[in-house]
Design a protein around this motif. Structure first.
Motif, short mmCIF file in Angstrom:
data_model
loop_
_atom_site.label_atom_id
_atom_site.label_comp_id
_atom_site.label_asym_id
_atom_site.label_seq_id
_atom_site.Cartn_x
_atom_site.Cartn_y
_atom_site.Cartn_z
N ALA A 9 0.83 -1.21 0.00
CA ALA A 9 0.00 0.00 0.00
C ALA A 9 0.87 1.26 0.00
O ALA A 9 0.57 2.23 -0.70
N THR A 10 1.94 1.25 0.76
CA THR A 10 2.84 2.40 0.80
C THR A 10 3.55 2.58 -0.54
O THR A 10 3.69 3.70 -1.03
N ILE A 11 3.96 1.47 -1.14
CA ILE A 11 4.59 1.55 -2.46
C ILE A 11 3.61 2.11 -3.48
O ILE A 11 3.96 2.95 -4.30
N GLY A 12 2.35 1.69 -3.41
CA GLY A 12 1.32 2.23 -4.29
C GLY A 12 1.12 3.72 -4.09
O GLY A 12 0.94 4.47 -5.06
N GLU A 13 1.15 4.16 -2.85
CA GLU A 13 1.03 5.60 -2.55
C GLU A 13 2.20 6.36 -3.14
O GLU A 13 2.04 7.44 -3.72
N TRP A 14 3.40 5.81 -2.99
CA TRP A 14 4.59 6.44 -3.56
C TRP A 14 4.47 6.53 -5.08
O TRP A 14 4.86 7.54 -5.67
N LEU B 211 15.12 -0.29 -7.60
CA LEU B 211 16.04 0.72 -7.10
C LEU B 211 15.29 1.93 -6.55
O LEU B 211 15.64 2.47 -5.50
N SER B 212 14.26 2.37 -7.24
CA SER B 212 13.47 3.50 -6.77
C SER B 212 12.77 3.19 -5.45
O SER B 212 12.73 4.03 -4.55
N ILE C 85 12.60 3.75 0.48
CA ILE C 85 12.74 3.19 1.84
C ILE C 85 13.83 3.95 2.59
O ILE C 85 13.64 4.35 3.74
N ILE C 86 14.97 4.16 1.95
CA ILE C 86 16.07 4.88 2.60
C ILE C 86 15.63 6.30 2.96
O ILE C 86 15.89 6.79 4.06
N THR C 87 14.95 6.95 2.04
CA THR C 87 14.51 8.33 2.27
C THR C 87 13.52 8.45 3.42
O THR C 87 13.59 9.37 4.22
N THR C 88 12.60 7.50 3.52
CA THR C 88 11.56 7.61 4.55
C THR C 88 11.95 6.98 5.88
O THR C 88 11.42 7.36 6.91
#
Length: 104
Positions: A18-23, A33-34, A39-42
């Protein structure tokens, strides 16, 4: 014999679909890679460094943080120090663009 998981997927342990979908809706591409950069950014406890030659990550961060009064600046901007002080004192996100390989 030590038990282990044959196909361990760190991404699925750290983030849900769900979080990936939001991103993705915010403009982050759906490649591995994105997602790792997201993940690193958040999840970073300090200041994440995003190497982003195509500008997709920068666009995603701008879209993601637009409601948080994101301040965008460069190291040679004439008000850089003011931007940095304001972001730190007010708890606002700061995006520093166009940083070269060395940072003094």
């Amino acid at each position: 014999k030590i038990p282990f998981t044959h196909e361990l997927n760190i991404m699925s342990m750290l983030i849900d679909a769900a979080t990936i979908g939001e991103w993705n809706l915010q403009g982050l591409p759906n490649d591995e890679l994105s997602i790792q950069n997201g993940i690193i950014t958040t999840k970073a406890t300090r200041y994440p460094l995003l190497i982003d030659p195509q500008g997709q990550g920068k666009s995603w961060i701008k879209c993601r943080e637009k409601d948080s009064e994101l301040q965008v600046t460069t190291l040679n901007h004439k008000y850089f120090r003011s931007h940095l002080e304001d972001a730190l004192s007010l708890g606002r996100p700061l995006l520093m663009e166009d940083i070269e390989e060395e940072l003094d």
